[in-house]
Design an enzyme around this catalytic site. Structure first.
Site, PDB file in Angstrom:
ATOM      1  N   HIS A  17       0.844  -1.211   0.000  1.00 38.96           N
ATOM      2  CA  HIS A  17       0.000   0.000   0.000  1.00 38.96           C
ATOM      3  C   HIS A  17       0.876   1.257   0.000  1.00 38.96           C
ATOM      4  O   HIS A  17       0.600   2.212  -0.725  1.00 38.96           O
ATOM      5  CB  HIS A  17      -0.889   0.038   1.247  1.00 38.96           C
ATOM      6  CG  HIS A  17      -1.895  -1.076   1.339  1.00 38.96           C
ATOM      7  ND1 HIS A  17      -1.967  -1.928   2.422  1.00 38.96           N
ATOM      8  CD2 HIS A  17      -2.860  -1.481   0.484  1.00 38.96           C
ATOM      9  CE1 HIS A  17      -2.949  -2.786   2.230  1.00 38.96           C
ATOM     10  NE2 HIS A  17      -3.506  -2.552   1.065  1.00 38.96           N
ATOM     11  N   LYS A  31     -15.767  -9.001   6.121  1.00 37.62           N
ATOM     12  CA  LYS A  31     -15.416  -9.872   7.241  1.00 37.62           C
ATOM     13  C   LYS A  31     -15.012  -9.043   8.458  1.00 37.62           C
ATOM     14  O   LYS A  31     -14.773  -7.852   8.343  1.00 37.62           O
ATOM     15  CB  LYS A  31     -14.275 -10.788   6.824  1.00 37.62           C
ATOM     16  CG  LYS A  31     -13.154 -10.000   6.199  1.00 37.62           C
ATOM     17  CD  LYS A  31     -12.672 -10.586   4.911  1.00 37.62           C
ATOM     18  CE  LYS A  31     -11.664  -9.659   4.273  1.00 37.62           C
ATOM     19  NZ  LYS A  31     -12.086  -8.621   3.443  1.00 37.62           N
ATOM     20  N   ARG A  33      -2.401  -6.531  -8.713  1.00 38.68           N
ATOM     21  CA  ARG A  33      -1.211  -7.337  -8.443  1.00 38.68           C
ATOM     22  C   ARG A  33      -1.110  -8.516  -9.382  1.00 38.68           C
ATOM     23  O   ARG A  33      -0.065  -8.828  -9.909  1.00 38.68           O
ATOM     24  CB  ARG A  33      -1.245  -7.840  -6.985  1.00 38.68           C
ATOM     25  CG  ARG A  33      -1.085  -6.740  -5.969  1.00 38.68           C
ATOM     26  CD  ARG A  33      -1.448  -7.198  -4.603  1.00 38.68           C
ATOM     27  NE  ARG A  33      -2.817  -7.689  -4.589  1.00 38.68           N
ATOM     28  CZ  ARG A  33      -3.492  -8.008  -3.511  1.00 38.68           C
ATOM     29  NH1 ARG A  33      -2.919  -7.924  -2.332  1.00 38.68           N
ATOM     30  NH2 ARG A  33      -4.737  -8.426  -3.580  1.00 38.68           N
ATOM     31  N   SER A  78      -2.658  -7.833   2.743  1.00 33.98           N
ATOM     32  CA  SER A  78      -2.914  -7.707   4.186  1.00 33.98           C
ATOM     33  C   SER A  78      -3.294  -9.055   4.786  1.00 33.98           C
ATOM     34  O   SER A  78      -2.894  -9.384   5.909  1.00 33.98           O
ATOM     35  CB  SER A  78      -4.057  -6.716   4.433  1.00 33.98           C
ATOM     36  OG  SER A  78      -3.705  -5.434   4.013  1.00 33.98           O
TER      37      SER A  78
HETATM   38  O1  PNS Z   1      -9.132  -3.396   0.223  1.00 31.81           O
HETATM   39  P1  PNS Z   1     -10.439  -3.884  -0.344  1.00 31.81           P
HETATM   40  O2  PNS Z   1     -11.180  -4.675   0.706  1.00 31.81           O
HETATM   41  O3  PNS Z   1     -10.272  -4.623  -1.625  1.00 31.81           O
HETATM   42  O4  PNS Z   1     -11.322  -2.558  -0.659  1.00 31.81           O
HETATM   43  C1  PNS Z   1     -12.603  -2.684  -1.237  1.00 31.81           C
HETATM   44  C2  PNS Z   1     -13.337  -1.341  -1.191  1.00 31.81           C
HETATM   45  C3  PNS Z   1     -13.480  -0.871   0.224  1.00 31.81           C
HETATM   46  C4  PNS Z   1     -12.546  -0.300  -1.984  1.00 31.81           C
HETATM   47  C5  PNS Z   1     -14.733  -1.537  -1.859  1.00 31.81           C
HETATM   48  O5  PNS Z   1     -15.391  -2.584  -1.245  1.00 31.81           O
HETATM   49  C6  PNS Z   1     -15.599  -0.290  -1.794  1.00 31.81           C
HETATM   50  O6  PNS Z   1     -15.405   0.630  -2.542  1.00 31.81           O
HETATM   51  N1  PNS Z   1     -16.570  -0.288  -0.865  1.00 31.81           N
HETATM   52  C7  PNS Z   1     -17.455   0.855  -0.669  1.00 31.81           C
HETATM   53  C8  PNS Z   1     -18.863   0.542  -1.169  1.00 31.81           C
HETATM   54  C9  PNS Z   1     -18.977   0.826  -2.644  1.00 31.81           C
HETATM   55  O7  PNS Z   1     -18.822   1.931  -3.110  1.00 31.81           O
HETATM   56  N2  PNS Z   1     -19.265  -0.229  -3.399  1.00 31.81           N
HETATM   57  C10 PNS Z   1     -19.441  -0.133  -4.821  1.00 31.81           C
HETATM   58  C11 PNS Z   1     -18.167  -0.398  -5.574  1.00 31.81           C
HETATM   59  S1  PNS Z   1     -18.621  -1.369  -6.934  1.00 31.81           S
END
Ligand code: PNS
Length: 159
Positions: free
Chosen positions: A18, A42, A90, A128
């Site tokens: 990150h 989760k 990645r 992570s």
């Molecule tokens: O690190 P991650 O868990 O892959 O992050 C995922 C994240 C938090 C970026 C994604 O789940 C998100 O944007 N959540 C907010 C809700 C949202 O806007 N969802 C629509 C995206 S299609």
């Protein structure tokens, strides 16, 4: 005009991968808002406040702000005046989910562009969840996370 980018994620916890993407983003963004998601599917290892604090400690750069967000990412991006969403790619396994998310976000907010960044070669397989898994069993994660995160993991797992 200042260009603001949002870098969203769970950051449970922030890793060197990150941090690498944050530095790369600062190559083309004047201001980067690291957006820590409240709603992770989760149960996270670190609380929201801990995840925010760890990023602030690991990335003490005045161009980088760390904020938590709840709800839709694009709404948060609009609130902070961002024109870009940063995501890391990645491996091929990331692609399907990332592609769907980018298209949905564009559907919701066409003015915001998603930018995919490729991490440093030696950080490509870092995540992570892998850091949490090996740290849980006392493995040395000093090359994978900032020292402050390493200490936090030790405290979490009572090592
Ligand atoms: O690190 P991650 O868990 O892959 O992050 C995922 C994240 C938090 C970026 C994604 O789940 C998100 O944007 N959540 C907010 C809700 C949202 O806007 N969802 C629509 C995206 S299609």
């Amino acid at each position: 005009m200042k260009r603001t980018a949002v870098y969203p994620g769970s950051f449970d916890p922030v890793t060197r991968g990150h941090e690498d993407l944050i530095q790369r983003s600062l190559g083309f963004a004047d201001r980067l808002v690291v957006a820590v998601a409240v709603n992770v599917v989760k149960q996270p290892l670190f609380t929201l406040e801990e995840r925010v604090r760890l990023i602030r400690d690991a990335v003490p750069d005045p161009r980088v702000e760390v904020q938590s967000f709840d709800g839709l990412l694009v709404q948060f991006a609009q609130q902070v005046g961002a024109s870009l969403i940063i995501r890391g790619l990645r491996a091929v396994s990331d692609f399907d989910y990332e592609f769907q998310m980018a298209l949905m976000n564009r559907n919701l907010a066409p003015e915001i562009e998603t930018v995919f960044l490729v991490p440093a070669f030696d950080l490509t397989y870092l995540s992570s969840s892998l850091v949490r898994e090996v740290a849980r069993f006392g493995a040395d994660v000093s090359a994978l996370v900032h020292p402050t995160v390493q200490q936090a993991l030790k405290r979490k797992f009572g090592k």
